[in-house]
Design an enzyme around this catalytic site. Structure first.
Site, mmCIF file in Angstrom:
data_model
loop_
_atom_site.group_PDB
_atom_site.id
_atom_site.type_symbol
_atom_site.label_atom_id
_atom_site.label_comp_id
_atom_site.label_asym_id
_atom_site.label_seq_id
_atom_site.Cartn_x
_atom_site.Cartn_y
_atom_site.Cartn_z
ATOM 1 N N GLY A 94 0.757 -1.112 -0.061
ATOM 2 C CA GLY A 94 -0.032 0.126 -0.065
ATOM 3 C C GLY A 94 0.721 1.193 -0.004
ATOM 4 O O GLY A 94 0.093 2.334 -0.316
ATOM 5 N N CYS A 95 2.456 1.382 0.139
ATOM 6 C CA CYS A 95 2.962 2.494 0.141
ATOM 7 C C CYS A 95 4.159 2.127 -0.331
ATOM 8 O O CYS A 95 4.662 1.132 -0.616
ATOM 9 C CB CYS A 95 3.064 2.947 1.609
ATOM 10 S SG CYS A 95 4.321 2.191 2.563
ATOM 11 N N GLY A 96 4.884 3.451 -0.720
ATOM 12 C CA GLY A 96 6.372 3.190 -1.290
ATOM 13 C C GLY A 96 7.381 3.824 -0.636
ATOM 14 O O GLY A 96 8.216 3.878 -0.955
#
Length: 269
Positions: free
Chosen positions: A97-99
């Site tokens: 869900g995130c980088g």
């Protein structure tokens, strides 16, 4: 209870997800949860977005091998790239869900980038036709759903490439890697399109690549718009049932100093 249940022993139609350990010249660098396809594109795009490499020829070799819980991506990069690697000082463990999970300092998460020249946003003449193109290119989504797509558009607004992944930032890394590797054989691309939420790490990757426009089918965050305006990246949001919304510096007088200094806005303790 009136609830009904359906047991299906087949899971082939579901989207794939696996842990990918990225090792650079024998150094453990990152672990990302990705859809295991277009792996070389992902590796090139990820390292380009991380500013570890500048060109695909900075990568001398990529070897992919299975592990107990996923697979290893062993990348050999040029010696001159090791300096950038050592400056990162990070071990990244990324969720889908995130980088920017695992970054040791906020300055690594929000680095200073080169400001793009202010350019006229791409004109979307037929949004419905563009949406049909998107559907046609999302082959994995047709099969499994629950997957994001990153697409490259030419100057006429036609899609020239697509990459899909369970993580939106991974999908964009795959697309960037493909564009970097095939820059001489593909039409010029100055527009990227994401089927998912437009967040800050997508701005970072688009600016790093040097494109002029980023189109999103979901609304951008406040921070994403602030960063895009800072770097002259045009953001175009295509709502589901209304006309596109443009966020751009072109022929406008956006006073960036009037925006909140904190990227998080008001903080309530």
């Amino acid at each position: 209870m009136n609830a009904s249940y359906k047991w299906s022993p087949s899971i082939e139609h579901l989207v794939e997800e696996a842990a990918a350990a990225i090792n650079l010249n024998g150094i453990n660098y990152a672990v990302m949860m990705i859809t295991p396809d277009n792996i070389e594109d992902f590796a090139i795009g990820f390292l380009f977005s991380e500013a570890i490499i500048q060109h695909d020829h900075d990568v001398h070799d990529i070897q992919v091998s299975k592990s107990e819980h996923g697979f290893n991506i062993d990348v050999t990069i040029a010696n001159r790239c090791l300096y950038a690697l050592n400056n990162k000082k990070r071990r990244l463990v990324g969720a889908t869900g995130c980088g920017i999970c695992g970054v040791e300092a906020i300055t690594h998460a929000l680095p200073e980038l080169t400001i793009l020249p202010a350019t006229r946003p791409i004109e979307l003449l037929d949004v419905d036709a563009l949406k049909l193109q998107i559907e046609e290119h999302q082959l994995k989504a047709q099969q499994s759903g629950a997957i994001h797509a990153a697409l490259a558009l030419n100057a006429q607004g036609n899609i020239i490439a697509c990459r899909e992944d369970i993580g939106r930032h991974n999908a964009l890394d795959k697309l960037i890697g493909m564009l970097v590797r095939q820059s001489s054989s593909l039409p010029e691309c100055n527009t990227l399109l994401m089927t998912s939420r437009c967040s800050s790490e997508l701005i970072h990757k688009a600016v790093q690549l040097g494109v002029n426009n980023l189109i999103s089918l979901a609304s951008p965050s406040q921070l994403a718009v602030k960063l895009a305006l800072k770097y002259n990246l045009n953001i175009i949001h295509i709502p589901k049932y209304s006309v596109p919304i443009y966020y751009s510096n072109f022929q406008t007088n956006v006073n960036l100093s009037s925006l909140p200094v904190s990227p998080f806005g008001a903080i309530n303790v």
